[in-house]
Design a protein around this motif. Structure first.
Motif, PDB file in Angstrom:
ATOM      1  N   LYS A 151      25.966  10.312  -1.158  1.00 19.02           N
ATOM      2  CA  LYS A 151      25.055   9.304   0.071  1.00 19.02           C
ATOM      3  C   LYS A 151      24.552  11.219   1.272  1.00 19.02           C
ATOM      4  CE  LYS A 151      26.710   4.382  -0.316  1.00 19.02           C
ATOM      5  NZ  LYS A 151      27.411   3.625   1.034  1.00 19.02           N
ATOM      6  N   LEU A 152      24.556  11.759   0.741  1.00 22.54           N
ATOM      7  CA  LEU A 152      24.592  13.778   1.211  1.00 22.54           C
ATOM      8  C   LEU A 152      23.115  12.766   1.780  1.00 22.54           C
ATOM      9  CD1 LEU A 152      26.613  15.840  -1.245  1.00 22.54           C
ATOM     10  CD2 LEU A 152      27.316  14.334   1.370  1.00 22.54           C
ATOM     11  N   GLY A 153      22.897  12.532   1.152  1.00 24.33           N
ATOM     12  CA  GLY A 153      21.261  12.382   1.771  1.00 24.33           C
ATOM     13  C   GLY A 153      20.525  11.502   2.489  1.00 24.33           C
ATOM     14  N   LYS A 154      21.324  10.227   2.579  1.00 23.37           N
ATOM     15  CA  LYS A 154      21.432   9.401   3.712  1.00 23.37           C
ATOM     16  C   LYS A 154      21.882   9.886   4.750  1.00 23.37           C
ATOM     17  CE  LYS A 154      23.097   4.604   4.749  1.00 23.37           C
ATOM     18  NZ  LYS A 154      23.239   4.940   6.045  1.00 23.37           N
ATOM     19  N   THR A 183       9.750  -2.945  -2.961  1.00 18.87           N
ATOM     20  CA  THR A 183       9.571  -3.972  -1.712  1.00 18.87           C
ATOM     21  C   THR A 183      10.393  -4.934  -2.550  1.00 18.87           C
ATOM     22  OG1 THR A 183       8.587  -4.289  -1.754  1.00 18.87           O
ATOM     23  CG2 THR A 183       8.562  -2.167  -0.503  1.00 18.87           C
ATOM     24  N   ARG A 184      10.363  -5.157  -3.370  1.00 17.21           N
ATOM     25  CA  ARG A 184      10.944  -6.638  -3.985  1.00 17.21           C
ATOM     26  C   ARG A 184      12.305  -6.630  -5.114  1.00 17.21           C
ATOM     27  NH1 ARG A 184       5.758 -10.151  -5.539  1.00 17.21           N
ATOM     28  NH2 ARG A 184       4.803 -10.200  -3.429  1.00 17.21           N
ATOM     29  N   LEU A 235      14.364   3.023   1.255  1.00 17.84           N
ATOM     30  CA  LEU A 235      14.327   2.276   1.763  1.00 17.84           C
ATOM     31  C   LEU A 235      15.835   1.242   2.121  1.00 17.84           C
ATOM     32  CD1 LEU A 235      12.160  -0.146  -0.805  1.00 17.84           C
ATOM     33  CD2 LEU A 235      12.070   0.547   1.890  1.00 17.84           C
ATOM     34  N   GLN A 236      16.847   2.217   0.816  1.00 12.45           N
ATOM     35  CA  GLN A 236      17.728   2.173   1.834  1.00 12.45           C
ATOM     36  C   GLN A 236      18.798   2.622   2.580  1.00 12.45           C
ATOM     37  OE1 GLN A 236      19.461   3.703  -2.161  1.00 12.45           O
ATOM     38  NE2 GLN A 236      19.815   1.452  -2.860  1.00 12.45           N
ATOM     39  N   CYS A 237      17.551   3.897   3.633  1.00  9.77           N
ATOM     40  CA  CYS A 237      17.699   4.379   4.594  1.00  9.77           C
ATOM     41  C   CYS A 237      17.153   3.616   5.617  1.00  9.77           C
ATOM     42  CB  CYS A 237      17.598   6.057   4.429  1.00  9.77           C
ATOM     43  SG  CYS A 237      19.025   6.848   3.535  1.00  9.77           S
TER      44      CYS A 237
END
Length: 225
Positions: A127-130, A174-175, A187-189
Motif C-alpha cells: 500500500k505504499l502507492g496509496k 467500476t462495477r 478507485l481504491q484510493c
C-alpha cells in the motif's frame, strides 16, 4: 516541505517508512526504480532523466515525493499545479506535463496534477502507492486547491478491446466485473473517473487511452482568506 513517518505491514509485521520530498541525491535511485517498474513494452524514453528530475525539485519541490523503506527509496510520486475546468478540451500527458519537465507548473492554478507514480516491484503489495496518494491529498488540502487530477493507464484494456469500447470497459471496472492494476488501484484510493482521453499517452497496453480521474478536495468550498 513534506515529511511523514508511519508504519506499513509486511507479512503481518509493522515496518516504519518515511514519505518525504525527494532530493538530488535520490535521482539515481528514482531512475532505477522507473526502469524496474516500467519495463518494455513501456517506452524507455518515458523513464525519468536527471534533467526532468532537476526541474521537479526546482519548480515544485513540495509536489515531488518519495517513500523510504529498509533504508532505501522504493517509490516516488510527482505532481504539478495547473488550472483545470471540466469544460476544458482533452489533453495529452506530454502537453500537460511538458513531456515530464513540468515547466508549465503554475502556483496560481486550482488543481494538483499527478505526473507519475511508481513503486519498486519488490515492494508492491504494501500500500505504499496509496500512502503516497494520501500525501498528495494532504498537499491539495494544505494548498487549498480544488482537486487532485491525473490520467490513469488501462494496461489490461488491450486484452478486451475487441469485446468492449473503452467506455464500456471502464464501466465494467467500476462495477467490479473486471480488474485493472492501475484503474482499480485508483478507485481504491478514492479517485473518480471523469472521462476517457484518446491518445493520452504512447502506451500499447492501454491502446493509447487514458482515464482522467479526480479526487475533489472536500474543503474546497471554504472561502480562502
Amino acid at each position: 516541505m513534506y515529511v511523514k513517518k508511519q508504519f506499513v505491514f509486511r507479512d503481518g509485521n509493522p515496518v516504519l517508512v518515511t514519505i518525504r520530498n525527494y532530493r538530488e541525491e535520490d535521482f539515481d535511485s528514482l531512475i532505477s526504480i522507473q526502469q524496474r517498474a516500467f519495463p518494455p513494452p513501456f517506452p524507455e524514453e518515458l523513464w525519468w532523466n536527471k534533467d526532468q528530475l532537476h526541474q521537479h525539485v526546482n519548480r515544485f519541490p513540495l509536489g515531488a515525493i518519495c517513500v523510504e523503506m529498509d533504508g532505501l527509496v522504493v517509490g516516488s510520486m510527482t505532481s504539478l499545479i495547473t488550472s483545470y475546468s471540466p469544460e476544458d478540451p482533452d489533453h495529452t500527458w506530454d502537453g500537460i506535463t511538458d513531456e515530464g519537465y513540468i515547466t508549465n507548473h503554475s502556483d496560481d492554478g486550482n488543481t494538483l496534477y499527478v505526473v507519475d507514480l511508481c513503486i519498486d516491484p519488490a515492494y508492491r503489495g504494501l500500500k505504499l502507492g496509496k500512502w503516497m496518494m494520501d500525501a498528495l491529498y494532504e498537499i491539495v488540502v494544505h494548498l487549498r486547491l480544488e482537486r487532485l487530477l491525473g490520467g490513469g493507464r488501462i494496461p489490461t484494456f488491450h486484452s478486451y478491446r475487441d469485446r468492449y469500447t473503452v467506455e464500456e470497459y471502464v464501466e465494467k471496472l467500476t462495477r467490479g466485473e473486471h480488474k485493472d492494476p492501475v484503474i482499480t488501484f485508483l478507485l481504491q484510493c478514492g479517485r473518480m473517473p471523469v472521462r476517457v482521453i484518446k491518445d493520452y499517452l504512447e502506451d500499447e497496453e492501454s491502446c493509447h487511452y487514458g482515464i482522467l480521474m479526480e479526487w475533489k478536495n472536500p474543503f474546497s468550498n471554504i472561502k480562502k482568506d
